[in-house]
Design a protein around this motif. Structure first.
Motif, PDB file in Angstrom:
ATOM      1  N   LEU A  92       8.495  88.022 -10.399  1.00  0.00           N
ATOM      2  CA  LEU A  92       7.801  86.736 -10.321  1.00  0.00           C
ATOM      3  C   LEU A  92       6.540  86.751 -11.180  1.00  0.00           C
ATOM      4  N   GLU A  93       5.771  87.826 -11.078  1.00  0.00           N
ATOM      5  CA  GLU A  93       4.536  87.929 -11.851  1.00  0.00           C
ATOM      6  C   GLU A  93       4.829  87.915 -13.352  1.00  0.00           C
ATOM      7  N   ASN A  94       5.838  88.659 -13.778  1.00  0.00           N
ATOM      8  CA  ASN A  94       6.182  88.702 -15.201  1.00  0.00           C
ATOM      9  C   ASN A  94       6.633  87.339 -15.709  1.00  0.00           C
ATOM     10  N   GLU A  95       7.364  86.595 -14.884  1.00  0.00           N
ATOM     11  CA  GLU A  95       7.793  85.259 -15.287  1.00  0.00           C
ATOM     12  C   GLU A  95       6.592  84.335 -15.425  1.00  0.00           C
ATOM     13  N   GLY A  96       5.646  84.441 -14.491  1.00  0.00           N
ATOM     14  CA  GLY A  96       4.447  83.616 -14.572  1.00  0.00           C
ATOM     15  C   GLY A  96       3.667  83.871 -15.842  1.00  0.00           C
ATOM     16  N   ILE A  97       3.559  85.139 -16.236  1.00  0.00           N
ATOM     17  CA  ILE A  97       2.849  85.491 -17.475  1.00  0.00           C
ATOM     18  C   ILE A  97       3.583  84.932 -18.680  1.00  0.00           C
ATOM     19  N   ALA A  98       4.912  85.008 -18.652  1.00  0.00           N
ATOM     20  CA  ALA A  98       5.705  84.538 -19.790  1.00  0.00           C
ATOM     21  C   ALA A  98       5.672  83.022 -19.944  1.00  0.00           C
ATOM     22  N   LEU A  99       5.662  82.305 -18.823  1.00  0.00           N
ATOM     23  CA  LEU A  99       5.756  80.840 -18.880  1.00  0.00           C
ATOM     24  C   LEU A  99       4.404  80.154 -18.950  1.00  0.00           C
ATOM     25  N   LEU A 100       3.346  80.859 -18.574  1.00  0.00           N
ATOM     26  CA  LEU A 100       2.013  80.250 -18.596  1.00  0.00           C
ATOM     27  C   LEU A 100       1.043  81.098 -19.412  1.00  0.00           C
ATOM     28  N   PRO A 101       1.388  81.438 -20.655  1.00  0.00           N
ATOM     29  CA  PRO A 101       0.522  82.340 -21.426  1.00  0.00           C
ATOM     30  C   PRO A 101      -0.859  81.759 -21.700  1.00  0.00           C
ATOM     31  N   ASP A 102      -0.953  80.439 -21.764  1.00  0.00           N
ATOM     32  CA  ASP A 102      -2.236  79.802 -22.077  1.00  0.00           C
ATOM     33  C   ASP A 102      -2.966  79.305 -20.836  1.00  0.00           C
ATOM     34  N   ASN A 103      -2.372  79.516 -19.665  1.00  0.00           N
ATOM     35  CA  ASN A 103      -2.976  79.002 -18.434  1.00  0.00           C
ATOM     36  C   ASN A 103      -2.981  80.067 -17.333  1.00  0.00           C
ATOM     37  N   LEU A 104      -3.168  81.316 -17.730  1.00  0.00           N
ATOM     38  CA  LEU A 104      -3.112  82.398 -16.749  1.00  0.00           C
ATOM     39  C   LEU A 104      -4.259  82.326 -15.742  1.00  0.00           C
ATOM     40  N   ASP A 105      -5.340  81.633 -16.080  1.00  0.00           N
ATOM     41  CA  ASP A 105      -6.467  81.519 -15.160  1.00  0.00           C
ATOM     42  C   ASP A 105      -6.352  80.295 -14.259  1.00  0.00           C
ATOM     43  N   ASP A 106      -5.333  79.472 -14.463  1.00  0.00           N
ATOM     44  CA  ASP A 106      -5.133  78.275 -13.652  1.00  0.00           C
ATOM     45  C   ASP A 106      -4.365  78.674 -12.391  1.00  0.00           C
ATOM     46  N   VAL A 107      -5.092  78.933 -11.309  1.00  0.00           N
ATOM     47  CA  VAL A 107      -4.459  79.450 -10.097  1.00  0.00           C
ATOM     48  C   VAL A 107      -3.485  78.442  -9.498  1.00  0.00           C
TER      49      VAL A 107
END
Length: 238
Positions: A92-107
């Motif tokens: 799940l974490e890896n998918e989040g990084i892949a799909l939100l590369p420009d919004n990683l700080d947007d909780v």
């Protein structure tokens, strides 16, 4: 006098049969029969006691920690090997990084991405997505505080993105209609009928687009190996 007694007894039997049928119809439609004790409510839930803006995740690390705590508690609840839970959370974490590369700080968007992910936890007869696990925690409520506490944090974080109040944004579905695609065991099909109203103890994921709901329906049907009924709900909001 004997005729009067006989007629009275017959009337009592008829009334008893009417009461039995009324209760059967209420049960069939999912409504509590008259005299049944009230079920759990939001007002009496442990969820409401824990829910507050202060519980919202402040950083992406908080979101990931809440997901791992929820998944770990669910594995303990369902008798799943914790290692499977660790693999699931990492995916799940890896998918989040892949799909939100420009919004990683947007909780808020990170929480939404994890909640809506199609990645599943293996280890049970039916693979489970995070959305199912979150709802299971809400259904368990005070019966499993270890699941409930991280679930409340995720709910609070999701709501900050998905729920808008007094903002002037008109984002209501056209005609108040949306769609939900999922699966359902055949024995529960009779509960749903046109005009049925019911409450859901958790998130009820829907889409404005029927084609998107159909995609979810097909995905769930395949995940269950075709052993359950594929169902497309049309939900009318009021």
């Amino acid at each position: 006098q004997q005729a009067l007694v006989a007629n009275t007894a017959q009337a009592e039997r008829m009334q008893a049969e009417i009461d039995r049928l009324t209760a059967a119809v209420a049960l069939h439609r999912g409504a509590p029969a008259q005299g049944d004790p009230p079920g759990p409510t939001l007002a009496t839930s442990a969820f409401l006691a824990h829910y507050a803006p202060a519980t919202m995740a402040a950083t992406p690390t908080d979101v990931r920690a809440a997901v791992r705590a929820l998944v770990g508690a669910y594995c303990a609840h369902a008798g799943i090997n914790p290692a499977a839970g660790d693999v699931f959370a990492t995916m799940l974490e890896n998918e989040g990084i892949a799909l939100l590369p420009d919004n990683l700080d947007d909780v808020h968007r990170l929480a939404q991405q994890l909640w809506s992910s199609a990645i599943v936890l293996r280890g049970t007869a039916a693979p489970r997505e995070l959305s199912f696990i979150l709802n299971e925690a809400l259904r368990q409520d005070r019966a499993n505080e270890a699941m409930l506490r991280p679930a409340v944090q995720l709910v609070c974080t999701l709501n900050r993105l998905c729920v808008t109040r007094l903002t002037g944004i008109d984002d209501f579905p056209p005609d108040g209609r949306c769609f939900r695609g999922a699966v359902l065991p055949a024995e529960h099909l009779a509960f749903f009928y046109p005009g049925q109203r019911y409450r859901v103890p958790g998130f009820l994921a829907t889409s404005r687009r029927e084609v998107k709901a159909t995609e979810f329906m097909d995905r769930a049907f395949q995940a269950h190996g075709g052993r359950v009924c594929a169902v497309l709900w049309r939900v009318q909001l009021h």
